[in-house]
Structure formats: C-alpha cells, structure tokens
Design a protein around this motif. Structure first.
Motif, PDB file in Angstrom:
ATOM      1  N   LEU A 174      12.694 -17.961  -0.482  1.00 58.85           N
ATOM      2  CA  LEU A 174      13.654 -16.914  -0.148  1.00 58.85           C
ATOM      3  C   LEU A 174      13.593 -15.744  -1.126  1.00 58.85           C
ATOM      4  CD1 LEU A 174      16.720 -19.140   0.801  1.00 58.85           C
ATOM      5  CD2 LEU A 174      15.437 -17.662   2.352  1.00 58.85           C
ATOM      6  N   ASP A 175      12.576 -15.745  -1.980  1.00 63.16           N
ATOM      7  CA  ASP A 175      12.414 -14.702  -3.003  1.00 63.16           C
ATOM      8  C   ASP A 175      11.446 -13.640  -2.490  1.00 63.16           C
ATOM      9  OD1 ASP A 175      11.749 -13.128  -5.211  1.00 63.16           O
ATOM     10  OD2 ASP A 175      11.791 -14.815  -6.608  1.00 63.16           O
ATOM     11  N   ALA A 176      11.973 -12.455  -2.142  1.00 65.29           N
ATOM     12  CA  ALA A 176      11.134 -11.395  -1.572  1.00 65.29           C
ATOM     13  C   ALA A 176      10.006 -11.011  -2.516  1.00 65.29           C
ATOM     14  CB  ALA A 176      11.993 -10.169  -1.250  1.00 65.29           C
ATOM     15  N   HIS A 177      10.276 -11.000  -3.807  1.00 66.83           N
ATOM     16  CA  HIS A 177       9.244 -10.628  -4.798  1.00 66.83           C
ATOM     17  C   HIS A 177       8.126 -11.671  -4.821  1.00 66.83           C
ATOM     18  CE1 HIS A 177       7.531  -8.789  -8.377  1.00 66.83           C
ATOM     19  NE2 HIS A 177       7.527  -9.964  -8.972  1.00 66.83           N
ATOM     20  N   ALA A 178       8.494 -12.953  -4.806  1.00 68.95           N
ATOM     21  CA  ALA A 178       7.487 -14.025  -4.822  1.00 68.95           C
ATOM     22  C   ALA A 178       6.671 -14.020  -3.534  1.00 68.95           C
ATOM     23  CB  ALA A 178       8.169 -15.381  -5.014  1.00 68.95           C
ATOM     24  N   ILE A 179       7.334 -13.775  -2.397  1.00 75.57           N
ATOM     25  CA  ILE A 179       6.629 -13.718  -1.113  1.00 75.57           C
ATOM     26  C   ILE A 179       5.633 -12.567  -1.113  1.00 75.57           C
ATOM     27  CG2 ILE A 179       6.903 -13.379   1.368  1.00 75.57           C
ATOM     28  CD1 ILE A 179       9.731 -14.617   1.038  1.00 75.57           C
ATOM     29  N   TYR A 180       6.067 -11.408  -1.628  1.00 76.93           N
ATOM     30  CA  TYR A 180       5.178 -10.240  -1.696  1.00 76.93           C
ATOM     31  C   TYR A 180       3.950 -10.555  -2.548  1.00 76.93           C
ATOM     32  CZ  TYR A 180       3.613  -5.438  -2.459  1.00 76.93           C
ATOM     33  OH  TYR A 180       2.850  -4.294  -2.514  1.00 76.93           O
ATOM     34  N   ASN A 181       4.163 -11.103  -3.738  1.00 76.10           N
ATOM     35  CA  ASN A 181       3.045 -11.396  -4.638  1.00 76.10           C
ATOM     36  C   ASN A 181       2.073 -12.386  -4.009  1.00 76.10           C
ATOM     37  OD1 ASN A 181       3.997  -9.687  -6.615  1.00 76.10           O
ATOM     38  ND2 ASN A 181       4.982 -11.299  -7.803  1.00 76.10           N
ATOM     39  N   TYR A 182       2.597 -13.378  -3.309  1.00 77.45           N
ATOM     40  CA  TYR A 182       1.739 -14.382  -2.665  1.00 77.45           C
ATOM     41  C   TYR A 182       0.918 -13.752  -1.544  1.00 77.45           C
ATOM     42  CZ  TYR A 182       0.319 -18.492  -0.019  1.00 77.45           C
ATOM     43  OH  TYR A 182      -0.419 -19.426   0.665  1.00 77.45           O
ATOM     44  N   LEU A 183       1.576 -13.037  -0.640  1.00 78.31           N
ATOM     45  CA  LEU A 183       0.868 -12.446   0.497  1.00 78.31           C
ATOM     46  C   LEU A 183      -0.088 -11.345   0.061  1.00 78.31           C
ATOM     47  CD1 LEU A 183       3.667 -12.290   3.224  1.00 78.31           C
ATOM     48  CD2 LEU A 183       1.740 -13.870   3.075  1.00 78.31           C
ATOM     49  N   SER A 184       0.223 -10.650  -1.018  1.00 74.10           N
ATOM     50  CA  SER A 184      -0.671  -9.588  -1.487  1.00 74.10           C
ATOM     51  C   SER A 184      -2.025 -10.150  -1.899  1.00 74.10           C
ATOM     52  CB  SER A 184      -0.042  -8.841  -2.664  1.00 74.10           C
ATOM     53  OG  SER A 184      -0.031  -9.631  -3.845  1.00 74.10           O
ATOM     54  N   GLN A 185      -2.050 -11.435  -2.263  1.00 73.36           N
ATOM     55  CA  GLN A 185      -3.297 -12.059  -2.686  1.00 73.36           C
ATOM     56  C   GLN A 185      -4.017 -12.784  -1.550  1.00 73.36           C
ATOM     57  OE1 GLN A 185      -3.174 -14.059  -6.658  1.00 73.36           O
ATOM     58  NE2 GLN A 185      -1.008 -13.492  -6.642  1.00 73.36           N
ATOM     59  N   VAL A 186      -3.286 -13.411  -0.635  1.00 68.70           N
ATOM     60  CA  VAL A 186      -3.934 -14.268   0.356  1.00 68.70           C
ATOM     61  C   VAL A 186      -4.019 -13.663   1.750  1.00 68.70           C
ATOM     62  CG1 VAL A 186      -3.103 -16.292  -0.912  1.00 68.70           C
ATOM     63  CG2 VAL A 186      -1.835 -15.506   1.088  1.00 68.70           C
ATOM     64  N   ILE A 201       2.449  -5.339   6.716  1.00 74.80           N
ATOM     65  CA  ILE A 201       3.489  -6.354   6.525  1.00 74.80           C
ATOM     66  C   ILE A 201       4.631  -5.741   5.736  1.00 74.80           C
ATOM     67  CG2 ILE A 201       4.048  -8.616   5.559  1.00 74.80           C
ATOM     68  CD1 ILE A 201       1.162  -9.425   5.870  1.00 74.80           C
ATOM     69  N   GLU A 202       5.802  -5.810   6.310  1.00 77.96           N
ATOM     70  CA  GLU A 202       6.998  -5.324   5.632  1.00 77.96           C
ATOM     71  C   GLU A 202       7.918  -6.498   5.342  1.00 77.96           C
ATOM     72  OE1 GLU A 202       8.838  -2.231   7.859  1.00 77.96           O
ATOM     73  OE2 GLU A 202       7.323  -0.728   7.324  1.00 77.96           O
ATOM     74  N   ILE A 203       8.393  -6.564   4.107  1.00 78.09           N
ATOM     75  CA  ILE A 203       9.310  -7.622   3.673  1.00 78.09           C
ATOM     76  C   ILE A 203      10.655  -6.988   3.376  1.00 78.09           C
ATOM     77  CG2 ILE A 203       9.734  -9.412   1.944  1.00 78.09           C
ATOM     78  CD1 ILE A 203       6.732  -9.595   1.519  1.00 78.09           C
ATOM     79  N   ALA A 204      11.701  -7.557   3.945  1.00 77.57           N
ATOM     80  CA  ALA A 204      13.041  -7.004   3.741  1.00 77.57           C
ATOM     81  C   ALA A 204      13.352  -6.881   2.253  1.00 77.57           C
ATOM     82  CB  ALA A 204      14.075  -7.910   4.417  1.00 77.57           C
ATOM     83  N   GLY A 205      13.893  -5.735   1.878  1.00 73.80           N
ATOM     84  CA  GLY A 205      14.247  -5.512   0.476  1.00 73.80           C
ATOM     85  C   GLY A 205      13.157  -4.877  -0.352  1.00 73.80           C
ATOM     86  N   ARG A 206      11.977  -4.684   0.243  1.00 71.67           N
ATOM     87  CA  ARG A 206      10.872  -4.035  -0.473  1.00 71.67           C
ATOM     88  C   ARG A 206      10.692  -2.617   0.057  1.00 71.67           C
ATOM     89  NH1 ARG A 206       8.938  -6.729  -4.875  1.00 71.67           N
ATOM     90  NH2 ARG A 206       7.121  -5.398  -4.622  1.00 71.67           N
ATOM     91  N   ASN A 207      10.398  -1.689  -0.840  1.00 72.73           N
ATOM     92  CA  ASN A 207      10.292  -0.280  -0.452  1.00 72.73           C
ATOM     93  C   ASN A 207       8.950   0.085   0.160  1.00 72.73           C
ATOM     94  OD1 ASN A 207      12.890   0.280  -1.423  1.00 72.73           O
ATOM     95  ND2 ASN A 207      12.120   0.572  -3.514  1.00 72.73           N
ATOM     96  N   SER A 208       7.952  -0.762  -0.012  1.00 71.98           N
ATOM     97  CA  SER A 208       6.615  -0.437   0.505  1.00 71.98           C
ATOM     98  C   SER A 208       6.026  -1.647   1.203  1.00 71.98           C
ATOM     99  CB  SER A 208       5.694   0.000  -0.638  1.00 71.98           C
ATOM    100  OG  SER A 208       5.458  -1.080  -1.526  1.00 71.98           O
ATOM    101  N   PRO A 209       5.067  -1.430   2.110  1.00 71.39           N
ATOM    102  CA  PRO A 209       4.397  -2.568   2.748  1.00 71.39           C
ATOM    103  C   PRO A 209       3.580  -3.348   1.727  1.00 71.39           C
ATOM    104  CG  PRO A 209       3.285  -0.518   3.286  1.00 71.39           C
ATOM    105  CD  PRO A 209       4.548  -0.141   2.580  1.00 71.39           C
ATOM    106  N   VAL A 210       3.125  -4.517   2.137  1.00 74.75           N
ATOM    107  CA  VAL A 210       2.348  -5.368   1.229  1.00 74.75           C
ATOM    108  C   VAL A 210       0.943  -4.791   1.072  1.00 74.75           C
ATOM    109  CG1 VAL A 210       1.439  -7.675   0.800  1.00 74.75           C
ATOM    110  CG2 VAL A 210       3.661  -7.392   1.928  1.00 74.75           C
ATOM    111  N   TYR A 211       0.554  -4.534  -0.177  1.00 73.49           N
ATOM    112  CA  TYR A 211      -0.800  -4.091  -0.509  1.00 73.49           C
ATOM    113  C   TYR A 211      -1.465  -5.144  -1.387  1.00 73.49           C
ATOM    114  CZ  TYR A 211       0.293   0.694   1.037  1.00 73.49           C
ATOM    115  OH  TYR A 211       0.636   1.795   1.782  1.00 73.49           O
ATOM    116  N   ARG A 212      -2.783  -5.142  -1.406  1.00 71.52           N
ATOM    117  CA  ARG A 212      -3.519  -5.991  -2.334  1.00 71.52           C
ATOM    118  C   ARG A 212      -3.120  -5.619  -3.763  1.00 71.52           C
ATOM    119  NH1 ARG A 212      -8.222  -7.962  -0.253  1.00 71.52           N
ATOM    120  NH2 ARG A 212      -8.155  -9.300  -2.081  1.00 71.52           N
ATOM    121  N   PRO A 213      -3.207  -6.548  -4.711  1.00 72.16           N
ATOM    122  CA  PRO A 213      -2.708  -6.289  -6.070  1.00 72.16           C
ATOM    123  C   PRO A 213      -3.632  -5.445  -6.948  1.00 72.16           C
ATOM    124  CG  PRO A 213      -3.573  -8.514  -5.926  1.00 72.16           C
ATOM    125  CD  PRO A 213      -3.639  -7.947  -4.532  1.00 72.16           C
ATOM    126  N   HIS A 214      -4.815  -5.104  -6.469  1.00 72.99           N
ATOM    127  CA  HIS A 214      -5.776  -4.396  -7.313  1.00 72.99           C
ATOM    128  C   HIS A 214      -5.327  -2.952  -7.562  1.00 72.99           C
ATOM    129  CE1 HIS A 214      -7.809  -7.634  -5.145  1.00 72.99           C
ATOM    130  NE2 HIS A 214      -8.566  -7.761  -6.221  1.00 72.99           N
TER     131      HIS A 214
END
Length: 519
Positions: A207-219, A249-262
C-alpha cells in the motif's frame, strides 16, 4: 527391458490403457499456483502490469485504440479500506469468454504467441495477500461490465479444512462468484483487478505508493526519463527486436508517471557523485544464425558498488521488456561476484526458446539460455577489469593524497623552527622519501594524463617548499632568545611530543601553544 526381472504383477499379455477415470486435480493445486508461486508480495504488481501490457499490445494490433489513444495503466490506493485497484485500457475480455478465461488454470490463450504471460496463473498472484480479489472487464461499450469475485478468506479456510473433500473445480464453485453490472461511467474497453482488504506484510509495502513506484520503475515496461540522455538511443536500438510497450503508468499520489530509474548521474555514497560517460551495445548470436539477445551496458567512473537504493545496479535480464529475476541473476558469471553491483546494464532476450520460469525469477535451463551466458563471459570480464582498474587507480590517488598531506605537515613542522638539528634532518629525510614514493605512484600507467600531470605539479611545489624551509632560519624566533641550555631542553620536549602525540597535527598544535607561552 532385457536383463530386468519382470514384476510379480506384470502379465505378458497386458496392454497399456489411459488412466482417465483416475485423474484427480485436488484443491491444493490452488495453493501451489497462488501463495507458493509468488513469495515476494511486490511481484503481484509485476504480474498484473504484465497482463496489462499484453492487453494493450493486443489493443494496438487490433485497432481498438482511437486516434492518439495510448496504453495506460492506473493504480489507485485506498489506505483506509486497504484496497488497490489496477486498471488498464487494453482490449478487455468479451463477456462470453470472461468466466472461462478467468477460471481456467494453466490454460492461457497466449501460449505460442509473443505475449509476455502464457501460463494462465499470473492473475492468481493477489489471492495470497488480500481478503478478496475482484476482476472487472468489458471489451466494447455495447456490453455490460463483467465481474468475478474471489473470496480469499473462504478459499484459504477450505484449503486448510480436512472436511472438504472436493477437487479444484469444487473449490472454485465454493469461492468464486460472477455477475454483470451496468456501469455507464466505465471505459469502453478495460480490465481491472481490485485487491480488497490487503493483509499487512512487513513494511506494508503493498500500500506504499513510493515502494510500488520504485519496484515498477525497475521491472515494468516503462519508458526512460526524458532527462536521461541515453534513453532515446537505447530505445531506438531495441525497438526493432522486442516490444518495449513503454506503458504510461500512473500511481495515485505521485506527480509523474513511472519512469525507469536511470539518470545522467547518481550518488555512489554520501558526497560522491558518479555519472554515465559511454553506452555500449551487446548482440548475442543464437545457435542458428539468429539473434538470441540484445542488450546494453552503461559505463561510468566505477567508483564502487552502486547502492540498491539507486535502483540501477547489476546486469539484468528482461523478456518482453519485463525484468526477469533480481539484480544478481548474472552475478555468478562474474570473475568476482562483487563487481556485478558495480555494473549497469540489461540483456533483452529475443530467442523464443529462452523462456522465463513460472515464478519469473529465472529462466528455464536449456542450451539456448546457456549459450547466452557463455557469450556474456567476455562482457562481464571487461566490466570486471574496468572496475578493478578503477579500484586500483582510486587507491593510487588516495595514496598520493595521503603522501602529499604527510609532506605538507612535516614541512610546516620544520618551518615552525621547534626541532633540534638532528630532528630537523630526520624530518627532511622522511619528506624526501614521501616525495620519492609520490613520484613512483605518479608514474603508474593506470592514471590519466591529467591526474599524472597534477601529481607531478604537486611534487615540484613540495620540493620547492622543502628547499625554502631548509634554507630559512632553523630556530623559531621564540626559541632564539633563550639560552642554549633552555633551547635544547625545549627542543627535546618538542621531539617527545611529536613522537608520542596521536598524530602530528595535534602535536604541532601543542607545540605552537607552548611557543606562544614562551613569548
């Protein structure tokens, strides 16, 4: 069979038959396909986003999208209700196929296609982590919305019950329910999964938007950040060989879509920033004059192991632009496993005979996969060599800096004028040894021309500084006013201070204070 004794019950005239009446698919298969399959809670997001990517690809190919419509995935989180909803705008599932496709086990219609998922079990990923899983979909605006609900609490209760003697089909009938609903606000075509009553797990990361973002940004198959200067070049190179998908991919509570972490630069440790300086592409041939895999490596300063929090370390595998396994999947083929954490790169599998395993944490082991590993040998050795040279070079630069500091400290002590003649000569001799050592270090071919020239300039300046202090007055003005006996006594005390103090900087501070008191 020759040479083996016949079984007592075996009759020569018996014939082989098909055990049709004896086939039993028990309820426990559900546990194997859900709870036991996905041991990492975050992997449920990978599975549902992977299905979304396949549905969006199908929508593009089938002409479902309107002009300028793009593939999108939204992830909504309700912390109060402990609920997550993942929705895509792919093809959706036609009403007449909805129930059969979502209650089939290991019977995906995607087998043999270019789709990322083909085993028909990924949709079960959320069952082990929530109280209810709800699927909703429709394939066009003329249909009502189809909904299937899994009662996960009841399902787990039945699986643990000794009284329930039914098979897998009976378990589905007891725990799944279906209906159609009229929802005028629902999109024309979509599929969504809703995880209700998510169970608290570890740091409640599901349920952690930050953790979900970090995970999806990599995989997940998402684009590189527009700020990353190598992103466009990498995508342009890979696009002809594999479906990048690049979901929005947009995650509620995040200001930007999911990008790769590079990004162009990254923090290797507190106060130390490294940056990417070169891009290298890798093409691995298959066994039949085909291309088995294509990838890339980003070179940088190799200042050390890249911290996991940066999200880019390790050579990684991807299939259909979905990451397979973890960051250490290629670690074992490095000459020194630690250097995998220094590397940044990806290998995209193209050969259809190289398949991810059921958990997608590795690949099925066959000759085609091992061919890729063999061809990666020279690549990882080259990376290891860069890392090793960088490590040795940094040690060399560190030693140069330490020697320079030692010389500067000893020169300042001689300049202080507190030493007797014999101590003064001893310090001068130690300084010359340090500078000789600096010259040897500066002559090593691992240094760049700029670093070597900088070291030689430092050595020249230090030699000049030493000559000046040796040509100057050997005794401080404070001591020169004392009688010879007192002066020699003080110099003996000063020598002991420099010998016994924890370091020469502390000793010099003490001696400076004493000299001021003498004044």
């Amino acid at each position: 069979m020759s040479g083996l004794p016949a079984l007592a019950s075996e009759k020569p005239e018996s014939t082989w038959t098909t055990p049709t009446d004896q086939i039993v698919i028990g309820k426990d298969i559900m546990e194997l396909l859900s709870n036991s399959m996905y041991v990492d809670p975050m992997s449920i997001y990978r599975e549902y986003v992977q299905n979304a990517a396949d549905a969006i690809d199908a929508a593009k190919i089938g002409g479902v999208f309107q002009p300028r419509e793009r593939g999108q995935v939204s992830i909504d989180i309700d912390l109060t209700e402990r609920l997550v909803r993942i929705r895509d705008n792919g093809t959706g599932i036609p009403r007449q196929e909805f129930v059969s496709r979502l209650t089939a086990f290991g019977a995906s219609t995607k087998r043999g296609s270019t789709a990322r998922g083909f085993r028909g079990v990924g949709r079960l990923a959320g069952i082990g982590y929530c109280q209810q899983v709800v699927f909703r979909s429709r394939s066009n605006r003329k249909e009502e919305v189809s909904e299937l609900r899994w009662d996960c609490r009841k399902l787990k209760s039945i699986m643990n019950s000794k009284e329930f003697i039914g098979n897998l089909a009976d378990l589905v009938r007891e725990t799944a329910s279906v209906r159609t609903i009229s929802d005028k606000n629902a999109p024309d075509h979509f599929f969504e999964v809703e995880l209700q009553g998510i169970v608290r797990h570890k740091n409640d990361s599901l349920l952690d938007a930050h953790a979900i973002y970090n995970y999806l940004s990599q995989v997940a198959p998402v684009p590189f950040s527009p700020e990353f200067r190598y992103g466009e070049e990498i995508e342009s190179k890979l696009a002809p060989y594999t479906s990048l998908a690049n979901l929005h991919i947009e995650i509620a509570g995040r200001n930007s879509p999911v990008y790769r972490p590079h990004r162009n630069e990254f923090e290797i440790r507190v106060g130390a920033i490294d940056n990417f300086s070169a891009l290298e592409f890798i093409e691995i041939p298959g066994s039949e004059n085909n291309l088995a895999a294509i990838g890339w490596v980003l070179h940088h300063g190799y200042l050390g192991a890249i911290p996991p929090r940066v999200g880019i370390s390790g050579l990684r595998f991807r299939s259909g632009n979905i990451q397979i396994g973890s960051t250490n999947i290629l670690e074992e083929i490095f000459p020194e496993t630690r250097f995998n954490a220094w590397a940044v790169g990806e290998l995209h599998v193209i050969d259809s005979r190289i398949l991810p395993n059921g958990r997608r944490d590795h690949f099925e082991q066959n000759v085609h996969f091992h061919n890729v590993l063999n061809h990666m040998g020279p690549v990882v050795r080259a990376i290891s060599n860069r890392a090793r040279i960088s490590s040795v070079r940094r040690i060399c630069l560190r030693d140069l800096a330490l020697q320079k500091q030692t010389v500067e400290e000893k020169v300042s002590i001689i300049k202080q004028g507190s030493l007797a003649k014999i101590e003064r000569e001893r310090f001068a001799q130690e300084i010359r040894k340090c500078m000789d050592s600096m010259e040897r270090l500066a002559g090593r071919n691992i240094l760049t021309d700029e670093e070597r020239q900088g070291a030689l300039r430092d050595i020249g300046k230090l030699r000049g500084d030493l000559g000046k202090v040796l040509d100057g007055s050997p005794v401080s003005g404070y001591l020169s006013k004392l009688s010879k006996g007192k002066r020699e006594t003080y110099q003996s005390v000063f020598a002991m201070i420099y010998e016994c103090a924890p370091n020469q900087e502390v000793a010099k501070t003490i001696v400076d204070r004493i000299l001021r008191r003498i004044r």
